[in-house]
Design a protein around this motif. Structure first.
Motif, PDB file in Angstrom:
ATOM      1  N   LEU A  23       0.839  -1.187   0.000  1.00 55.38           N
ATOM      2  CA  LEU A  23       0.000   0.000   0.000  1.00 55.38           C
ATOM      3  C   LEU A  23       0.878   1.241   0.000  1.00 55.38           C
ATOM      4  O   LEU A  23       1.999   1.219   0.516  1.00 55.38           O
ATOM      5  CB  LEU A  23      -0.897   0.036   1.249  1.00 55.38           C
ATOM      6  CG  LEU A  23      -1.917  -1.082   1.416  1.00 55.38           C
ATOM      7  CD1 LEU A  23      -2.594  -0.969   2.778  1.00 55.38           C
ATOM      8  CD2 LEU A  23      -2.951  -1.027   0.313  1.00 55.38           C
ATOM      9  N   ASP A  24       0.352   2.313  -0.543  1.00 55.03           N
ATOM     10  CA  ASP A  24       1.009   3.598  -0.470  1.00 55.03           C
ATOM     11  C   ASP A  24       1.233   3.935   1.008  1.00 55.03           C
ATOM     12  O   ASP A  24       0.378   3.634   1.857  1.00 55.03           O
ATOM     13  CB  ASP A  24       0.103   4.649  -1.136  1.00 55.03           C
ATOM     14  CG  ASP A  24       0.693   6.024  -1.073  1.00 55.03           C
ATOM     15  OD1 ASP A  24       1.578   6.328  -1.900  1.00 55.03           O
ATOM     16  OD2 ASP A  24       0.266   6.803  -0.187  1.00 55.03           O
ATOM     17  N   SER A  25       2.354   4.527   1.342  1.00 52.89           N
ATOM     18  CA  SER A  25       2.680   4.786   2.746  1.00 52.89           C
ATOM     19  C   SER A  25       1.639   5.671   3.431  1.00 52.89           C
ATOM     20  O   SER A  25       1.310   5.451   4.603  1.00 52.89           O
ATOM     21  CB  SER A  25       4.075   5.393   2.886  1.00 52.89           C
ATOM     22  OG  SER A  25       4.164   6.616   2.191  1.00 52.89           O
ATOM     23  N   LYS A  26       1.094   6.655   2.725  1.00 49.30           N
ATOM     24  CA  LYS A  26       0.062   7.513   3.319  1.00 49.30           C
ATOM     25  C   LYS A  26      -1.216   6.725   3.595  1.00 49.30           C
ATOM     26  O   LYS A  26      -1.862   6.916   4.622  1.00 49.30           O
ATOM     27  CB  LYS A  26      -0.256   8.699   2.409  1.00 49.30           C
ATOM     28  CG  LYS A  26       0.853   9.717   2.338  1.00 49.30           C
ATOM     29  CD  LYS A  26       0.466  10.881   1.439  1.00 49.30           C
ATOM     30  CE  LYS A  26       1.596  11.874   1.326  1.00 49.30           C
ATOM     31  NZ  LYS A  26       1.239  12.998   0.449  1.00 49.30           N
ATOM     32  N   THR A  27      -1.559   5.828   2.692  1.00 44.63           N
ATOM     33  CA  THR A  27      -2.751   4.992   2.864  1.00 44.63           C
ATOM     34  C   THR A  27      -2.574   4.068   4.063  1.00 44.63           C
ATOM     35  O   THR A  27      -3.481   3.923   4.888  1.00 44.63           O
ATOM     36  CB  THR A  27      -3.020   4.167   1.590  1.00 44.63           C
ATOM     37  OG1 THR A  27      -3.185   5.057   0.485  1.00 44.63           O
ATOM     38  CG2 THR A  27      -4.246   3.298   1.737  1.00 44.63           C
ATOM     39  N   LEU A  28      -1.418   3.444   4.157  1.00 43.94           N
ATOM     40  CA  LEU A  28      -1.163   2.529   5.267  1.00 43.94           C
ATOM     41  C   LEU A  28      -1.171   3.271   6.602  1.00 43.94           C
ATOM     42  O   LEU A  28      -1.754   2.791   7.575  1.00 43.94           O
ATOM     43  CB  LEU A  28       0.169   1.798   5.078  1.00 43.94           C
ATOM     44  CG  LEU A  28       0.546   0.800   6.173  1.00 43.94           C
ATOM     45  CD1 LEU A  28      -0.541  -0.261   6.349  1.00 43.94           C
ATOM     46  CD2 LEU A  28       1.894   0.164   5.872  1.00 43.94           C
ATOM     47  N   LYS A  29      -0.575   4.443   6.638  1.00 40.15           N
ATOM     48  CA  LYS A  29      -0.565   5.230   7.880  1.00 40.15           C
ATOM     49  C   LYS A  29      -1.988   5.589   8.295  1.00 40.15           C
ATOM     50  O   LYS A  29      -2.365   5.443   9.461  1.00 40.15           O
ATOM     51  CB  LYS A  29       0.265   6.495   7.702  1.00 40.15           C
ATOM     52  CG  LYS A  29       0.385   7.304   8.967  1.00 40.15           C
ATOM     53  CD  LYS A  29       1.299   8.493   8.786  1.00 40.15           C
ATOM     54  CE  LYS A  29       1.434   9.273  10.083  1.00 40.15           C
ATOM     55  NZ  LYS A  29       2.352  10.415   9.940  1.00 40.15           N
ATOM     56  N   ALA A  30      -2.799   6.031   7.345  1.00 35.11           N
ATOM     57  CA  ALA A  30      -4.193   6.379   7.636  1.00 35.11           C
ATOM     58  C   ALA A  30      -4.968   5.151   8.108  1.00 35.11           C
ATOM     59  O   ALA A  30      -5.792   5.235   9.030  1.00 35.11           O
ATOM     60  CB  ALA A  30      -4.848   6.982   6.401  1.00 35.11           C
ATOM     61  N   LEU A  31      -4.703   4.002   7.498  1.00 32.53           N
ATOM     62  CA  LEU A  31      -5.372   2.760   7.883  1.00 32.53           C
ATOM     63  C   LEU A  31      -4.995   2.356   9.306  1.00 32.53           C
ATOM     64  O   LEU A  31      -5.859   1.963  10.097  1.00 32.53           O
ATOM     65  CB  LEU A  31      -5.023   1.655   6.887  1.00 32.53           C
ATOM     66  CG  LEU A  31      -5.692   0.306   7.072  1.00 32.53           C
ATOM     67  CD1 LEU A  31      -7.212   0.429   7.031  1.00 32.53           C
ATOM     68  CD2 LEU A  31      -5.217  -0.659   6.001  1.00 32.53           C
ATOM     69  N   LYS A  32      -3.727   2.475   9.641  1.00 27.10           N
ATOM     70  CA  LYS A  32      -3.274   2.141  10.995  1.00 27.10           C
ATOM     71  C   LYS A  32      -3.901   3.072  12.030  1.00 27.10           C
ATOM     72  O   LYS A  32      -4.335   2.619  13.095  1.00 27.10           O
ATOM     73  CB  LYS A  32      -1.749   2.218  11.082  1.00 27.10           C
ATOM     74  CG  LYS A  32      -1.041   1.077  10.391  1.00 27.10           C
ATOM     75  CD  LYS A  32       0.465   1.239  10.512  1.00 27.10           C
ATOM     76  CE  LYS A  32       1.209   0.082   9.885  1.00 27.10           C
ATOM     77  NZ  LYS A  32       2.670   0.231  10.040  1.00 27.10           N
ATOM     78  N   LEU A  33      -3.951   4.357  11.708  1.00 26.25           N
ATOM     79  CA  LEU A  33      -4.567   5.317  12.632  1.00 26.25           C
ATOM     80  C   LEU A  33      -6.048   5.023  12.826  1.00 26.25           C
ATOM     81  O   LEU A  33      -6.568   5.075  13.931  1.00 26.25           O
ATOM     82  CB  LEU A  33      -4.364   6.746  12.126  1.00 26.25           C
ATOM     83  CG  LEU A  33      -2.944   7.281  12.220  1.00 26.25           C
ATOM     84  CD1 LEU A  33      -2.817   8.617  11.481  1.00 26.25           C
ATOM     85  CD2 LEU A  33      -2.496   7.417  13.662  1.00 26.25           C
ATOM     86  N   ARG A  34      -6.721   4.692  11.736  1.00 23.65           N
ATOM     87  CA  ARG A  34      -8.147   4.366  11.817  1.00 23.65           C
ATOM     88  C   ARG A  34      -8.369   3.113  12.651  1.00 23.65           C
ATOM     89  O   ARG A  34      -9.314   3.039  13.439  1.00 23.65           O
ATOM     90  CB  ARG A  34      -8.714   4.187  10.401  1.00 23.65           C
ATOM     91  CG  ARG A  34     -10.171   3.890  10.335  1.00 23.65           C
ATOM     92  CD  ARG A  34     -11.003   5.075  10.867  1.00 23.65           C
ATOM     93  NE  ARG A  34     -12.403   4.756  10.815  1.00 23.65           N
ATOM     94  CZ  ARG A  34     -13.191   5.042   9.780  1.00 23.65           C
ATOM     95  NH1 ARG A  34     -12.734   5.680   8.740  1.00 23.65           N
ATOM     96  NH2 ARG A  34     -14.455   4.694   9.817  1.00 23.65           N
ATOM     97  N   THR A  40      -9.336  -1.714  16.729  1.00 18.22           N
ATOM     98  CA  THR A  40      -9.273  -2.955  15.966  1.00 18.22           C
ATOM     99  C   THR A  40      -7.887  -3.057  15.341  1.00 18.22           C
ATOM    100  O   THR A  40      -6.976  -2.335  15.726  1.00 18.22           O
ATOM    101  CB  THR A  40     -10.413  -3.000  14.913  1.00 18.22           C
ATOM    102  OG1 THR A  40     -10.470  -4.309  14.345  1.00 18.22           O
ATOM    103  CG2 THR A  40     -10.258  -1.965  13.831  1.00 18.22           C
ATOM    104  N   SER A  41      -7.719  -3.950  14.381  1.00 14.28           N
ATOM    105  CA  SER A  41      -6.424  -4.122  13.714  1.00 14.28           C
ATOM    106  C   SER A  41      -6.579  -3.921  12.215  1.00 14.28           C
ATOM    107  O   SER A  41      -7.674  -4.058  11.663  1.00 14.28           O
ATOM    108  CB  SER A  41      -5.876  -5.526  13.984  1.00 14.28           C
ATOM    109  OG  SER A  41      -6.708  -6.500  13.365  1.00 14.28           O
ATOM    110  N   VAL A  42      -5.477  -3.625  11.579  1.00 17.94           N
ATOM    111  CA  VAL A  42      -5.467  -3.507  10.121  1.00 17.94           C
ATOM    112  C   VAL A  42      -5.909  -4.837   9.515  1.00 17.94           C
ATOM    113  O   VAL A  42      -6.697  -4.872   8.571  1.00 17.94           O
ATOM    114  CB  VAL A  42      -4.068  -3.090   9.611  1.00 17.94           C
ATOM    115  CG1 VAL A  42      -3.967  -3.219   8.104  1.00 17.94           C
ATOM    116  CG2 VAL A  42      -3.734  -1.677  10.073  1.00 17.94           C
TER     117      VAL A  42
END
Length: 57
Positions: A23-34, A40-42
């Motif tokens: 995943l794009d690093s920004k997408t992954l960071k946003a997913l982890k924060l969410r 919950t977990s990614v």
């Protein structure tokens, strides 16, 4: 945690297989924060999304 819950958790893990995802690093960071915000977990988020996608015909 009760013994029943522990053994059930082990059974679930035994049925799962690993995969990788890029995943794009920004997408992954946003997913982890969410995931943190939703307590919950990614992995669980992605698993739910894939299951919902597969249910659609």
């Amino acid at each position: 945690m009760s013994k029943d819950k522990k053994s059930s958790n082990k059974d679930d893990k035994a049925k799962k297989k690993n995969t990788s995802l890029r995943l794009d690093s920004k997408t992954l960071k946003a997913l982890k924060l969410r995931a943190i915000e939703d307590d919950t977990s990614v992995q669980k988020i992605i698993e739910t999304l894939v299951e919902d996608y597969l249910k659609k015909s």
